[in-house]
Design an enzyme around this catalytic site. Sequence first.
Site, short mmCIF file in Angstrom:
data_model
loop_
_atom_site.label_atom_id
_atom_site.label_comp_id
_atom_site.label_asym_id
_atom_site.label_seq_id
_atom_site.Cartn_x
_atom_site.Cartn_y
_atom_site.Cartn_z
N LYS B 100 12.56 -5.01 11.42
CA LYS B 100 11.80 -6.19 11.83
C LYS B 100 12.76 -7.37 11.95
O LYS B 100 13.40 -7.77 10.98
CB LYS B 100 10.72 -6.52 10.79
CG LYS B 100 10.04 -7.86 11.09
CD LYS B 100 9.01 -8.27 10.05
CE LYS B 100 8.75 -9.76 10.14
NZ LYS B 100 7.77 -10.24 9.16
N GLY B 161 2.49 -17.31 5.80
CA GLY B 161 2.00 -17.72 4.49
C GLY B 161 0.91 -18.77 4.52
O GLY B 161 0.46 -19.23 3.47
N ALA B 187 1.86 -12.44 10.56
CA ALA B 187 1.77 -13.77 9.94
C ALA B 187 0.50 -14.51 10.30
O ALA B 187 0.04 -14.47 11.44
CB ALA B 187 2.96 -14.65 10.29
N GLY B 188 -0.05 -15.16 9.29
CA GLY B 188 -1.18 -16.07 9.49
C GLY B 188 -2.53 -15.56 9.07
O GLY B 188 -3.45 -16.34 8.84
N ASN B 209 1.48 -9.93 4.43
CA ASN B 209 1.96 -9.88 3.06
C ASN B 209 1.15 -10.81 2.16
O ASN B 209 0.41 -10.39 1.28
CB ASN B 209 3.45 -10.22 3.01
CG ASN B 209 4.13 -9.92 1.67
OD1 ASN B 209 5.31 -9.67 1.60
ND2 ASN B 209 3.39 -9.89 0.56
N THR B 210 1.24 -12.11 2.44
CA THR B 210 0.62 -13.09 1.54
C THR B 210 -0.90 -12.94 1.46
O THR B 210 -1.48 -13.18 0.40
CB THR B 210 0.98 -14.53 2.00
OG1 THR B 210 2.37 -14.58 2.28
CG2 THR B 210 0.66 -15.53 0.91
#
Lengths: 68, 259
Positions: B100, B161, B187-188, B209-210
């Site tokens: 990535k 995040g 993301a997001g 992830n987050t």
Amino acid sequence: MIHLTINGNSRQFDVATLTVAELVQTLGLTGKRLAIERNGDIVPRGLFADTALNDGDKLEIVGAVGGG
Amino acid sequence: MDTLNIAGKAYQSRLLVGTGKYKDFTETRAAIDASGAEIITVAIRRTNIGQHAGEPSLLEYLPPEEFTYLPNTAGCYSADDAVRTLRLARELLDGHRLVKLEVLGDPTTLYPNVVETLKAAETLVKEGFDVMVYTSDDPIIAKQLEEIGCCAVMPLASLIGSGMGILNPWNLQIIIENAKVPVLVDAGVGTASDAAIAMELGCQGILMNTAIAGAHNPVLMASAMKKAVEAGREAYLAGRMPKKLYSATPSSPTTGMIG
């Protein structure tokens, strides 16, 4: 005496010669999955025992950690 | 079988997850198991020398034999640093090619630097890497990254995040319509409905992830995300009914009324 910069920190080794394999052992990293870059070039794992370090070499020793 | 196909390999799960920000490795493992993810991202960092040499490593909890590792370039702000990091990753993971790429442009927003991303992608593709690339939701840049030879394009839904969800579904839709390689939202995503919306738009998968690690109960959220990604994918394949302001056709018969 061999002076190395390892992961940004200055280290001294009281030996006349030092291979990458010996360094890994000295640092207690034997068996750990890691990759090593020496002065910007990757040292393949298969060449650790044959790669002699020189005074002033800069090393990066990395592993995989949690990340996104 | 509806599979996610990346760089010649078929995956059952369309949810890719990060391994950062968890309380400990036990929680990391439990959340990843609950997510059903087959591809997991890892970061490449300096090894602890000396005092922490004996501490457990991520790889012991998530053996590379069980998962497809996706080493990332998180924290890199230049093409050179990103390329250098992934060369180390390839050595670390025994010649592993799937990576990535992300090159950041700003430490506050973590917004991608697409100029450096394009440069790094060119080098990495030439060196034989299979590059899944994180980028902005600019359709032109996404197409250029595909043309360079990236095996998947991964636009942000909102900032890394932030958990703000899908802020520009129209751009994502343009990127998806134009792409010949898988498009994944990276993301997001903040909660399960965000993941479902992204999949309903036609994304091939989602990387997060987050949203999982930052939930009050990460393992339960991982399970929710698994279902949301599956539900969104099925809804996309099913083809939703058109939106209308009102309908003159009720669901129940208009004949046979009493009286």
